[in-house]
Design a protein around this motif. Structure first.
Motif, PDB file in Angstrom:
ATOM      1  N   PRO A   1      28.571  55.802  35.678  1.00 51.05           N
ATOM      2  CA  PRO A   1      27.439  56.341  34.919  1.00 51.05           C
ATOM      3  C   PRO A   1      27.082  55.505  33.690  1.00 51.05           C
ATOM      4  CG  PRO A   1      28.994  58.076  35.417  1.00 51.05           C
ATOM      5  CD  PRO A   1      29.656  56.786  35.799  1.00 51.05           C
TER       6      PRO A   1
ATOM      7  N   THR B   1      23.610  56.542  35.200  1.00 53.18           N
ATOM      8  CA  THR B   1      22.814  57.569  34.544  1.00 53.18           C
ATOM      9  C   THR B   1      22.463  57.225  33.105  1.00 53.18           C
ATOM     10  OG1 THR B   1      23.815  59.240  35.957  1.00 53.18           O
ATOM     11  CG2 THR B   1      22.773  60.017  33.943  1.00 53.18           C
TER      12      THR B   1
ATOM     13  N   SER C   1      25.048  65.090  38.980  1.00 56.00           N
ATOM     14  CA  SER C   1      24.772  64.396  40.246  1.00 56.00           C
ATOM     15  C   SER C   1      25.791  63.284  40.487  1.00 56.00           C
ATOM     16  CB  SER C   1      23.365  63.798  40.233  1.00 56.00           C
ATOM     17  OG  SER C   1      22.408  64.806  40.103  1.00 56.00           O
ATOM     18  N   ASP C   2      26.162  62.558  39.436  1.00 54.51           N
ATOM     19  CA  ASP C   2      27.187  61.526  39.582  1.00 54.51           C
ATOM     20  C   ASP C   2      28.524  62.138  39.976  1.00 54.51           C
ATOM     21  OD1 ASP C   2      25.533  59.382  39.002  1.00 54.51           O
ATOM     22  OD2 ASP C   2      25.944  59.483  36.853  1.00 54.51           O
TER      23      ASP C   2
ATOM     24  N   THR D   1      26.332  56.942  43.635  1.00 52.74           N
ATOM     25  CA  THR D   1      26.120  57.396  42.265  1.00 52.74           C
ATOM     26  C   THR D   1      25.166  56.427  41.561  1.00 52.74           C
ATOM     27  OG1 THR D   1      28.086  56.177  41.542  1.00 52.74           O
ATOM     28  CG2 THR D   1      28.396  58.486  42.126  1.00 52.74           C
ATOM     29  N   ASP D   2      24.812  56.772  40.350  1.00 50.28           N
ATOM     30  CA  ASP D   2      23.853  55.943  39.624  1.00 50.28           C
ATOM     31  C   ASP D   2      24.361  55.673  38.219  1.00 50.28           C
ATOM     32  OD1 ASP D   2      21.595  54.486  39.126  1.00 50.28           O
ATOM     33  OD2 ASP D   2      20.192  56.145  39.321  1.00 50.28           O
TER      34      ASP D   2
ATOM     35  N   GLY E   1      21.822  64.317  35.606  1.00 45.74           N
ATOM     36  CA  GLY E   1      22.285  63.018  36.067  1.00 45.74           C
ATOM     37  C   GLY E   1      23.795  62.941  36.163  1.00 45.74           C
ATOM     38  N   LEU E   2      24.502  63.429  35.146  1.00 42.85           N
ATOM     39  CA  LEU E   2      25.966  63.387  35.172  1.00 42.85           C
ATOM     40  C   LEU E   2      26.545  64.344  36.212  1.00 42.85           C
ATOM     41  CD1 LEU E   2      26.769  63.026  31.368  1.00 42.85           C
ATOM     42  CD2 LEU E   2      26.869  61.272  33.150  1.00 42.85           C
TER      43      LEU E   2
END
Length: 179
Positions: A97, A134, A160-161, A131-132, A157-158
């Motif tokens: 992230p 973020t 989702s990660d 994952t991204d 975002g977190l």
């Protein structure tokens, strides 16, 4: 069928690159001037996000140098290992992230250490794709358009990660098992 896929993959990018200026010329769009205007906008955007990037990179360096990452990993290592998550991929859960380049470098090191077909390398590669980055995305994209309050974007975002991390581990367990 394989020949068709190979043909399409070989010619897709050159065709797109040739198509765009030809289409612009057909529509009588000033291609070069449009390109220059876009480059000017891109340059001003890059200048605008530099302070955000410097701040984020400084925070990441301080986080890693302080030993906080190692402390967090040490704290959660027994819990993660109980759920079948190899300890070697735990730093990736924290790095991904924060930084794309840092997490990619870590995955590269894991692949060199364990081999490309190892279970750890497969999990790490799947996490990298699931994952991204973020904090980077929020810093760059929100900074580029001047948004100061990210509201729920950081939380979502977190989360989702976090879900992507465990989904990647679960998918690797289902597909590859303990190799």
């Amino acid at each position: 069928m394989l020949d068709l896929i190979q043909l399409v993959s070989t010619w897709a990018i050159p065709v797109i690159i040739a198509f765009i200026p030809l289409y612009a010329a057909f529509r009588k769009i000033p291609t070069y001037e449009s390109f220059i205007d876009g480059a000017k906008d891109g340059f001003s955007t890059a200048i605008g996000i530099i302070p955000s990037l410097v701040g984020m990179l400084t925070a990441i360096s301080m986080f890693r140098a302080s030993g906080a990452m190692d402390a967090i990993i040490g704290l959660f290592r027994p819990l993660f290992e109980r759920f079948g998550v190899p300890a070697d991929v735990l730093p990736l859960a924290l790095l991904r992230p924060l930084t794309g380049a840092g997490s990619l470098a870590y995955v590269t090191d894991l692949i060199k250490e364990h081999g490309p077909d190892s279970f750890v390398a497969r999990i790490a590669s799947t996490i990298q794709g699931s994952t991204d980055t973020t904090l980077y995305v929020i810093t760059v994209y929100f900074g580029a358009v001047g948004i100061r309050n990210s509201r729920y974007a950081l939380k979502v975002g977190l989360i989702s990660d976090f879900i992507g991390f465990f989904a990647a581990v679960a998918a690797c367990w289902l597909l590859f098992g303990l190799v």
